[in-house]
Design a protein around this motif. Structure first.
Motif: not given
Length: 409
Positions: A103-107, A96-99, A41-48
């Motif tokens: 943002x999470x899906x994009x990153x 950044x005034x984004x949803x 198990x490897x801890x993943x990103x916080x996608x911001x």
């Protein structure tokens, strides 16, 4: 949530090696001898934000773990999460005034592209925190029922005193834990907590922030540590081989996660080895999103840097070392890649069977990638100086470098 496509891993002649790796919990090497399926198990990103070289170095280390195990003809059950709801993500979205969902899906999509380009082998299960919530809520309720969790103004906290093994991952003293807790997402100074170190399991809904039905917990969202515990227990169970991440996760994240799991199951330990990669610096400071001193994999790719050279730059440093990214590091990697590609494109060379064994030995010894690179460098230099008559050697070197180091030459 889906991961990214897997690159083919060539099969090599001979026998792979069992992995000996440094375990933070014991402070020494442990030799792992999994059954037919090795679990990690490897801890993943916080996608911001996009994937920076610190991320890449960490995932490169655990990609090597997978490759060593695959070379022993084992299957690998690799699980990674995505913390797709958390304070840093929400703060960035607001700034950044984004949803925050977009943002999470994009990153996350950009992260997948980077991992694919770097030939990182994907996890079998790639799980977002949001999709894990239905499995998280019962665990928090169970901890509460066991007397290991308590409510404070609607939030639910884990009591670190409920785990007799608390502290056995990081081996830090109380003051060091308190300082790191404050620095890394905890709230040690909140009044009313049983211990300053107690981490949040469930955050009650806040105005203007996303929340989910938590059953008897009320609406809210999960804490950071219980997210990974729920995913790991669901897909791997207790006693899996490797819990991995950057060295900044040893405390509080892996310490707290281990305690959560051990109290929930009554078993010890959560993982057989807690393995941590070093930090990558830029301009003398650890590369981090908060400091903004980042070198992004995606930007290097846009600038025309071959992903194989990026990977060689990572492999040139032992995974546990702290090191600094510089133009010279990348330049040396580009030059090395050129030498290697030139060598394997020739029709023959010196025999390479011994080289394959050298690479295997180096990686089995705590993932000593720099030693593996040096072994390939020696073969390349020998070919350049004296040639060779083995027509199969260049192909074998190419396959070995691909299978064991993840570098396409």
């Amino acid at each position: 949530m889906h991961a990214w496509p897997a690159s083919e891993v060539p099969a090599l002649p001979g026998e792979g090696r069992d992995l000996s790796i440094h375990d933070t919990a014991t402070g020494g090497l442990v030799t792992l001898d999994p059954g037919p399926v090795a679990r990690i198990y490897v801890c993943g990103i916080t996608p911001y934000d996009a994937t920076h070289m610190g991320h890449a170095a960490t995932y490169n280390a655990f990609d090597l773990v997978q490759r060593v195990w695959l070379d022993t003809k084992r299957q690998v059950h690799y699980v990674q999460n995505v913390t797709d709801v958390d304070d840093p993500l929400l703060e960035r979205a607001q700034r950044d005034d984004v949803d925050w969902v977009e943002l999470a899906e994009q990153e996350t999509a950009l992260f997948r592209e980077d991992m694919t380009a770097l030939r990182m082998l994907p996890p079998r299960h790639y799980i977002g925190a949001v999709e894990a919530i239905p499995g998280i809520v019962p665990l928090v309720e169970r901890l509460r029922d066991l007397g290991a969790a308590y409510e404070l103004e609607g939030d639910v906290y884990f009591s670190v005193g409920s785990d007799p093994h608390f502290g056995e991952v990081s081996h830090l003293d109380a003051e060091a834990m308190r300082l790191l807790s404050a620095e890394r997402g905890g709230d040690p100074d909140r009044p009313g907590k049983k211990s300053p170190l107690d981490p949040m399991l469930w955050m009650a809904a806040r105005d203007g922030e996303p929340s989910w039905d938590g059953g008897s917990l009320g609406r809210g969202r999960p804490g950071w540590h219980i997210e990974c515990v729920a995913i790991a227990l669901d897909h791997l169970g207790m006693g899996f081989e490797v819990q991995g991440g950057g060295s900044d996760l040893a405390f509080p994240h892996h310490e707290m996660g281990a305690s959560h799991a051990q109290v929930l199951t009554g078993e010890f330990p959560m993982a057989k080895a807690y393995v941590h990669a070093g930090m990558v610096a830029l301009d003398g400071e650890k590369m981090s999103k908060s400091r903004g001193n980042l070198v992004f994999v995606s930007q290097l790719r846009r600038d025309g840097v071959d992903p194989a050279a990026i990977r060689l730059a990572l492999l040139a440093h032992h995974y546990r070392s702290d090191w600094e990214w510089t133009d010279q590091v990348l330049r040396e990697a580009v030059e090395r890649l050129g030498r290697w590609r030139s060598a394997v494109s020739r029709p023959d060379g010196p025999p390479a069977d011994a080289l394959v064994e050298e690479i295997r030995d180096a990686l089995a010894d705590d993932l000593n990638a720099p030693a593996a690179l040096a072994a390939v460098d020696r073969w390349v230099a020998l070919q350049q100086e004296h040639g060779g008559e083995d027509t199969g050697a260049p192909g074998l070197v190419s396959r070995a470098v691909d299978a064991l180091l993840g570098v396409a030459v």
